[in-house]
Write an enzyme that holds these catalytic residues in place. Sequence first.
Site, PDB file in Angstrom:
ATOM      1  N   ASP A  67       0.790  -1.265  -0.158  1.00  0.00           N
ATOM      2  CA  ASP A  67       0.067  -0.141   0.075  1.00  0.00           C
ATOM      3  C   ASP A  67       0.975   1.172   0.128  1.00  0.00           C
ATOM      4  O   ASP A  67       2.269   1.051   0.114  1.00  0.00           O
ATOM      5  CB  ASP A  67      -1.016  -0.038   1.338  1.00  0.00           C
ATOM      6  CG  ASP A  67      -2.278   0.714   0.795  1.00  0.00           C
ATOM      7  OD1 ASP A  67      -2.262   1.362   0.018  1.00  0.00           O
ATOM      8  OD2 ASP A  67      -3.152   0.470   1.754  1.00  0.00           O
ATOM      9  N   ASP A 105     -11.016   2.999  -3.289  1.00  0.00           N
ATOM     10  CA  ASP A 105     -11.317   1.820  -2.493  1.00  0.00           C
ATOM     11  C   ASP A 105     -12.953   1.254  -2.980  1.00  0.00           C
ATOM     12  O   ASP A 105     -13.646   2.045  -3.028  1.00  0.00           O
ATOM     13  CB  ASP A 105     -11.297   1.654  -0.865  1.00  0.00           C
ATOM     14  CG  ASP A 105      -9.974   1.774  -0.204  1.00  0.00           C
ATOM     15  OD1 ASP A 105      -8.909   1.673  -1.302  1.00  0.00           O
ATOM     16  OD2 ASP A 105      -9.909   1.740   0.865  1.00  0.00           O
TER      17      ASP A 105
HETATM   18  C1  GLA Z   1      -6.264   1.209   1.875  1.00  0.00           C
HETATM   19  C2  GLA Z   1      -6.395   0.304   0.936  1.00  0.00           C
HETATM   20  C3  GLA Z   1      -7.324  -0.921   0.969  1.00  0.00           C
HETATM   21  C4  GLA Z   1      -6.924  -1.750   2.300  1.00  0.00           C
HETATM   22  C5  GLA Z   1      -6.619  -0.601   3.606  1.00  0.00           C
HETATM   23  C6  GLA Z   1      -5.929  -0.978   4.813  1.00  0.00           C
HETATM   24  O1  GLA Z   1      -7.067   2.033   2.023  1.00  0.00           O
HETATM   25  O2  GLA Z   1      -6.633   0.827  -0.424  1.00  0.00           O
HETATM   26  O3  GLA Z   1      -7.607  -2.017   0.138  1.00  0.00           O
HETATM   27  O4  GLA Z   1      -5.731  -2.191   2.048  1.00  0.00           O
HETATM   28  O5  GLA Z   1      -5.709   0.685   3.064  1.00  0.00           O
HETATM   29  O6  GLA Z   1      -5.801  -0.137   5.492  1.00  0.00           O
END
Ligand code: GLA
Length: 432
Positions: free
Chosen positions: A180, A249
């Site tokens: 990430d 997301d």
């Molecule tokens: C971000 C990513 C998600 C997840 C969260 C975890 O928002 O885009 O897919 O991995 O972090 O904290």
Amino acid sequence: MIHPSRKRLAHAITTTLAVGGLALTAALPAQAAPATPAAHTAPPKAGNTSPAYNGLALTPPMGWNDWSYYQCNISEQLILDQAKALVSTGLAKKGYNTVTIDDCWMAKSRDRNGNLVGDSTKFPDGMAYVGSQLHKMGLKFGIYEDAGTETCGGYPGSWGHETADAKRFASWGVDYLKLDGCNVPSVQGQSDEETYREEYQKMSQALLDSGRKIVFSESAPAYFQGTPDWYKILQWTPKYGNLWREGWDIALGQDNDKWSSIMANYGYNVPLGAYSGPGHWNDPDFLLAGDSGLTADETQSQVVLWAEMAAPLISSTDLTKLSPSALAILGNADVIAVDQDPAGVQGHQVYSDATYDVLVKPLAGGDKAVVFLNKSAKQQTFTIGSQELGYPAGAKLAAKDLISKTTTPFTSSVSATVPAHGTVMYRVHTTG
Ligand code: GLA
């Protein structure tokens, strides 16, 4: 704390969620992206055909990830129960073979040697044990880390520890890393894009040097969505990794507007076919099939659109409670075959207006997968000409509906009656 660049996510709303007793800042999806009234958009340039940097993921990765459904409420038991369900439902055999543990699996700090350690309450037998159990079930082991100083959930990040962390993952039997991009510090004298590039390149190299073949998922582009640097980043992600999250997301378990989230992610992903190809894929995020808040037609549409876009098929729901309908949608072998087609071309829009889209994905061997998406709230019948699908005038053709399995011959045009928010997916072949 979230890296400032995260705030640049176009239209993204950030909110603080109380998850598993910890305050977590997460990006929520925007409202559905406005319809692109770009009728007859040109197909993207031929897919990026350079070989994968590590020779892995020659078709889009498939599997399960805990995040969208469970967020931080994870444990060894939960992960292994979901893995067993992947096997017992038959989904693993159909290709859904990678189980990824997302954020919040770690202890809050590294050990005194600087090593990452699993949270011993959530994972009492350690991370290598989880990996070995997954491997015994014939599955692959995926894990989450972050390129910055901390993960989005506030756990230790890989910044400055890339080589050691990659080796650690390899020693645990990790097969897939999602890296990430929260909390990447700004570095004086260089742009954030350059800093992300250096950091992802470091981990990419560290994984190659780790002694284990590890699929690399890079979240870097998502932190630049809506900025000109987005495209710069999409130029290098195919060189350093196998797939990347480009944007918002998908809806989390408790969000109620899941359809607009699916449409928003489809909207940003569909024009990016030029970056995708065998070994390197655009990732519009998880499949919600089986989750509440979607009709069966909407559930079907997400899987069909993701398959048409050669997207990773990564379920994020409770697999132990899948309805027969959700299981049938996820497990439709004909739809999976479109996603996993060895030519690895992302489908593109040949028609788009406020009501419907038509997409075409050329398949190995000459067939084409054609999708009609009804964005409206009522059933409609749509028609497209064969020449708009790329066939010469007079070609004799047949369309197999990959859901109902019926085949219809056609010549000059093909129609589909599509329910509200539904899709029809045809596999078209020439008959003479
Ligand atoms: C971000 C990513 C998600 C997840 C969260 C975890 O928002 O885009 O897919 O991995 O972090 O904290």
